[in-house]
Write a protein that holds these residues in place. Structure first.
Motif, PDB file in Angstrom:
ATOM      1  N   PRO A  50      39.117  28.958  20.132  1.00 55.17           N
ATOM      2  CA  PRO A  50      38.443  30.210  20.492  1.00 55.17           C
ATOM      3  C   PRO A  50      38.267  30.349  21.995  1.00 55.17           C
ATOM      4  O   PRO A  50      38.149  29.352  22.716  1.00 55.17           O
ATOM      5  N   ALA A  51      38.260  31.577  22.474  1.00 59.37           N
ATOM      6  CA  ALA A  51      38.051  31.826  23.903  1.00 59.37           C
ATOM      7  C   ALA A  51      36.613  31.526  24.308  1.00 59.37           C
ATOM      8  O   ALA A  51      36.353  31.024  25.402  1.00 59.37           O
ATOM      9  N   TYR A  52      35.675  31.831  23.411  1.00 59.89           N
ATOM     10  CA  TYR A  52      34.259  31.655  23.722  1.00 59.89           C
ATOM     11  C   TYR A  52      33.663  30.595  22.803  1.00 59.89           C
ATOM     12  O   TYR A  52      33.879  30.606  21.594  1.00 59.89           O
ATOM     13  N   TRP A  53      32.880  29.691  23.386  1.00 59.49           N
ATOM     14  CA  TRP A  53      32.411  28.506  22.682  1.00 59.49           C
ATOM     15  C   TRP A  53      30.927  28.575  22.364  1.00 59.49           C
ATOM     16  O   TRP A  53      30.127  29.102  23.164  1.00 59.49           O
ATOM     17  N   PRO A  54      30.493  27.995  21.225  1.00 61.83           N
ATOM     18  CA  PRO A  54      29.104  28.137  20.757  1.00 61.83           C
ATOM     19  C   PRO A  54      28.191  26.977  21.152  1.00 61.83           C
ATOM     20  O   PRO A  54      27.530  26.377  20.298  1.00 61.83           O
ATOM     21  N   TYR A  55      28.131  26.662  22.444  1.00 64.26           N
ATOM     22  CA  TYR A  55      27.382  25.482  22.873  1.00 64.26           C
ATOM     23  C   TYR A  55      26.312  25.788  23.918  1.00 64.26           C
ATOM     24  O   TYR A  55      25.938  24.896  24.684  1.00 64.26           O
ATOM     25  N   CYS A  56      25.826  27.017  23.976  1.00 66.03           N
ATOM     26  CA  CYS A  56      24.877  27.396  25.027  1.00 66.03           C
ATOM     27  C   CYS A  56      23.608  27.979  24.410  1.00 66.03           C
ATOM     28  O   CYS A  56      23.392  29.201  24.408  1.00 66.03           O
ATOM     29  N   SER A  57      22.746  27.109  23.901  1.00 69.11           N
ATOM     30  CA  SER A  57      21.518  27.584  23.254  1.00 69.11           C
ATOM     31  C   SER A  57      20.564  28.242  24.246  1.00 69.11           C
ATOM     32  O   SER A  57      19.700  29.026  23.841  1.00 69.11           O
ATOM     33  N   THR A  58      20.714  27.950  25.525  1.00 73.71           N
ATOM     34  CA  THR A  58      19.798  28.517  26.526  1.00 73.71           C
ATOM     35  C   THR A  58      19.897  30.031  26.624  1.00 73.71           C
ATOM     36  O   THR A  58      18.956  30.679  27.074  1.00 73.71           O
ATOM     37  N   VAL A  59      21.041  30.619  26.236  1.00 74.85           N
ATOM     38  CA  VAL A  59      21.171  32.074  26.369  1.00 74.85           C
ATOM     39  C   VAL A  59      20.245  32.803  25.400  1.00 74.85           C
ATOM     40  O   VAL A  59      20.056  34.018  25.507  1.00 74.85           O
ATOM     41  N   ARG A  60      19.634  32.088  24.468  1.00 75.56           N
ATOM     42  CA  ARG A  60      18.716  32.717  23.517  1.00 75.56           C
ATOM     43  C   ARG A  60      17.321  32.900  24.114  1.00 75.56           C
ATOM     44  O   ARG A  60      16.478  33.596  23.549  1.00 75.56           O
ATOM     45  N   LYS A  61      17.086  32.257  25.275  1.00 77.38           N
ATOM     46  CA  LYS A  61      15.793  32.426  25.928  1.00 77.38           C
ATOM     47  C   LYS A  61      15.969  32.296  27.436  1.00 77.38           C
ATOM     48  O   LYS A  61      15.802  31.224  28.008  1.00 77.38           O
ATOM     49  N   LEU A  62      16.309  33.380  28.080  1.00 79.29           N
ATOM     50  CA  LEU A  62      16.445  33.427  29.527  1.00 79.29           C
ATOM     51  C   LEU A  62      15.186  34.064  30.125  1.00 79.29           C
ATOM     52  O   LEU A  62      14.533  34.897  29.496  1.00 79.29           O
ATOM     53  N   VAL A  63      14.870  33.668  31.358  1.00 81.78           N
ATOM     54  CA  VAL A  63      13.670  34.168  32.033  1.00 81.78           C
ATOM     55  C   VAL A  63      14.066  34.678  33.404  1.00 81.78           C
ATOM     56  O   VAL A  63      14.767  33.995  34.154  1.00 81.78           O
ATOM     57  N   SER A  64      13.624  35.882  33.740  1.00 76.66           N
ATOM     58  CA  SER A  64      13.915  36.478  35.044  1.00 76.66           C
ATOM     59  C   SER A  64      12.620  36.947  35.703  1.00 76.66           C
ATOM     60  O   SER A  64      11.705  37.425  35.012  1.00 76.66           O
ATOM     61  N   PRO A  65      12.509  36.808  37.027  1.00 74.88           N
ATOM     62  CA  PRO A  65      11.316  37.312  37.729  1.00 74.88           C
ATOM     63  C   PRO A  65      11.352  38.835  37.824  1.00 74.88           C
ATOM     64  O   PRO A  65      12.406  39.432  38.049  1.00 74.88           O
ATOM     65  N   ILE A  66      10.199  39.452  37.645  1.00 77.03           N
ATOM     66  CA  ILE A  66      10.064  40.906  37.725  1.00 77.03           C
ATOM     67  C   ILE A  66       8.982  41.238  38.749  1.00 77.03           C
ATOM     68  O   ILE A  66       7.863  40.716  38.678  1.00 77.03           O
ATOM     69  N   LEU A  67       9.331  42.097  39.705  1.00 72.84           N
ATOM     70  CA  LEU A  67       8.381  42.527  40.724  1.00 72.84           C
ATOM     71  C   LEU A  67       7.809  43.883  40.349  1.00 72.84           C
ATOM     72  O   LEU A  67       8.552  44.848  40.135  1.00 72.84           O
ATOM     73  N   ASN A  68       6.509  43.953  40.269  1.00 70.96           N
ATOM     74  CA  ASN A  68       5.803  45.219  40.050  1.00 70.96           C
ATOM     75  C   ASN A  68       5.466  45.796  41.420  1.00 70.96           C
ATOM     76  O   ASN A  68       4.542  45.315  42.085  1.00 70.96           O
ATOM     77  N   PRO A  69       6.187  46.832  41.881  1.00 69.55           N
ATOM     78  CA  PRO A  69       5.980  47.334  43.249  1.00 69.55           C
ATOM     79  C   PRO A  69       4.569  47.856  43.493  1.00 69.55           C
ATOM     80  O   PRO A  69       4.009  47.640  44.576  1.00 69.55           O
TER      81      PRO A  69
END
Length: 486
Positions: A50-69
């Motif tokens: 397969p082109a894409y592999w099923p070994y990245c469980s971290t993509v189920r919980k990503l965290v990004s910073p959000i700035l409230n202006p």
């Protein structure tokens, strides 16, 4: 080139020999390859891979910073990533896998296996440098965190590998509650020298092509390549034979082979791809194609890893002079081409094996403990009156060639030694074996002066400018090899 099998921990006897009581460990700089990843390109889908592999469980919980202006405050957003791709008639569909549709990795992504092995590297580093040698503090506080220098290339898999290694070196319970988040240093891609930067350094890219073409000319019509074609050829695109410069290139074939070996049964090629003799042949050819330039050409060393090695030496000299801010550990997230380039550029690359995932080089600097009290006194007194520890001497000597230093400046480097360990095995720089260039009785402990003089010969004065000159010239001016390590 695939998953590293770490050697057993050092015995007490080995540890005493590796770290003799008459030498005091002062600075450790570690270059680490990222952990296991997916291939950087999809290949051999015609075999069912397969082109894409099923070994990245971290993509189920990503965290990004959000700035409230309006509030001027930072918060976080947790989110899940789904990877979209082309379906029939170019209709968008989610990339998926029969075993786990939610853990899909992108190309060249650090996988769960890679996160595990780089975390294990951090655990081994903690065991050695904290638990057994007591070199680093067991916990981090605001007062001792400046002793760490963390840096990564801008490639996500290298940064994430560094984060996992650091998190095992200093787990959360070892960090004081008032500790601010650690600083990780990165550079813009145009300034990056933590890997051989052929995308920016045009002259290095030209030299790389010359050595690749030489390898193709040498190997493409050999019995060894015929053997590889007998293994992989039936899976190549129609009309294409396996070659150094085929499509996919031999290096690309090996990238996919070794990435599949590092992961589960859902991503396997036909068994002929794992033929042991074939893998050994391919690895030997690819090590020559990618890294022979470091061994044979001073310019190749200078443009590929000269800037990085200049940084390492400058930090060691600064530590010896007492002007580096007290750094005890440097940890850098980088790549296979970094590690092999450094070892080959120092003439210390042994064998024909590609650096496995999660490999590391430890560049250790020691001080002769018998000169310890004298050095401490000079550092304190000199900090007041321009001696050894002064920050007021003018231009520092770390980046200046040994030939330009005064006798007094050279004397500041006396009593210091440099030793390299690659995946916990000692390696020796050839020029350090010469009389007067090493600790008496052990050639692996190179004097700092000798090590610096070797590196000085390929440290660029202006890397970006030197990347723009010599276009069209051969890699060595006389046509004869300019051997590394001297």
């Amino acid at each position: 080139m695939t998953t590293l099998q770490p050697r057993p921990p050092y015995t007490d006897q080995e540890l005493t020999k590796l770290y003799p009581p008459n030498l005091e460990l002062q600075l450790v700089q570690i270059l680490m390859r990222h952990g296991e990843r997916t291939p950087v390109n999809a290949r051999f889908e015609n075999t069912g891979l397969p082109a894409y592999w099923p070994y990245c469980s971290t993509v189920r919980k990503l965290v990004s910073p959000i700035l409230n202006p309006s509030a001027g405050q930072l918060s976080t957003l947790e989110w899940t990533r789904r990877l979209e791709t082309f379906g029939q008639d170019d209709q968008p569909v989610f990339a998926t896998s029969d075993s786990n549709p939610d853990n899909i990795c992108d190309m060249g992504t650090l996988t769960d296996v890679g996160r595990t092995t780089t975390y294990a590297l951090g655990t081994r580093l903690r065991s050695l440098y904290i638990n057994r040698l007591s070199f680093l503090p067991p916990g981090l506080t605001p007062s001792n965190i400046p002793q760490l220098y963390l840096r990564s290339t801008p490639i996500p898999r290298a940064l994430e590998s560094l984060q996992h290694t650091f998190s095992a070196l200093y787990p959360p319970h070892t960090r004081s509650p008032d500790l601010l988040p650690p600083t990780i240093v990165t550079r813009a891609h145009a300034d990056e020298t933590l890997y051989p930067n052929d995308a920016i350094c045009r002259r290095f890219a030209e030299l790389s092509r010359q050595f690749a073409q030489r390898a193709a000319k040498k190997w493409n019509s050999t019995p060894e390549m015929e053997y590889l074609d007998s293994l992989y050829g039936k899976h190549m695109p129609e009309g294409s034979k396996v070659a150094v410069d085929s499509r996919p290139r031999l290096s690309g074939i090996m990238d996919t082979v070794n990435s599949t070996l590092a992961h589960g049964p859902e991503t396997r090629l036909p068994r002929e791809f794992y033929d042991e003799r074939g893998r050994e042949i391919a690895e030997k050819i690819e090590v020559e194609e990618w890294f022979a330039g470091y061994k044979e050409s001073r310019e190749y060393r200078m443009l590929g890893i000269g800037g990085l090695m200049g940084d390492l030496v400058q930090r060691m000299v600064g530590s010896a002079e007492g002007r580096d801010g007290g750094i005890k550990l440097g940890l850098s997230g980088c790549h296979d081409t970094t590690l092999a380039g450094v070892l080959m550029g120092l003439g210390a690359y042994e064998g024909d094996r590609w650096p496995p995932f999660s490999s590391h080089i430890a560049v250790e600097m020691f001080r002769d403990a018998r000169e310890g009290e004298e050095g401490k006194e000079a550092g304190w007194w000199g900090s007041l009156f321009g001696g050894k520890g002064s920050r007021m001497r003018g231009r520092e000597i770390g980046r200046r060639p040994m030939g330009e230093l005064s006798e007094g400046e050279k004397k500041r480097l006396e009593g210091y030694y440099v030793r390299l360990r690659y995946n916990d095995e000692v390696v020796t720089v050839p020029g350090c074996r010469e009389k007067g260039n090493h600790l008496e009785g052990d050639e692996s402990f190179c004097t700092l002066a000798a090590f610096k003089e070797i590196v000085d010969k390929f440290t660029p004065k202006n890397w970006k400018q030197q990347c723009r000159v010599n276009k069209g010239h051969p890699p060595t001016p006389t046509g004869e090899p300019e051997w590394a390590g001297y």
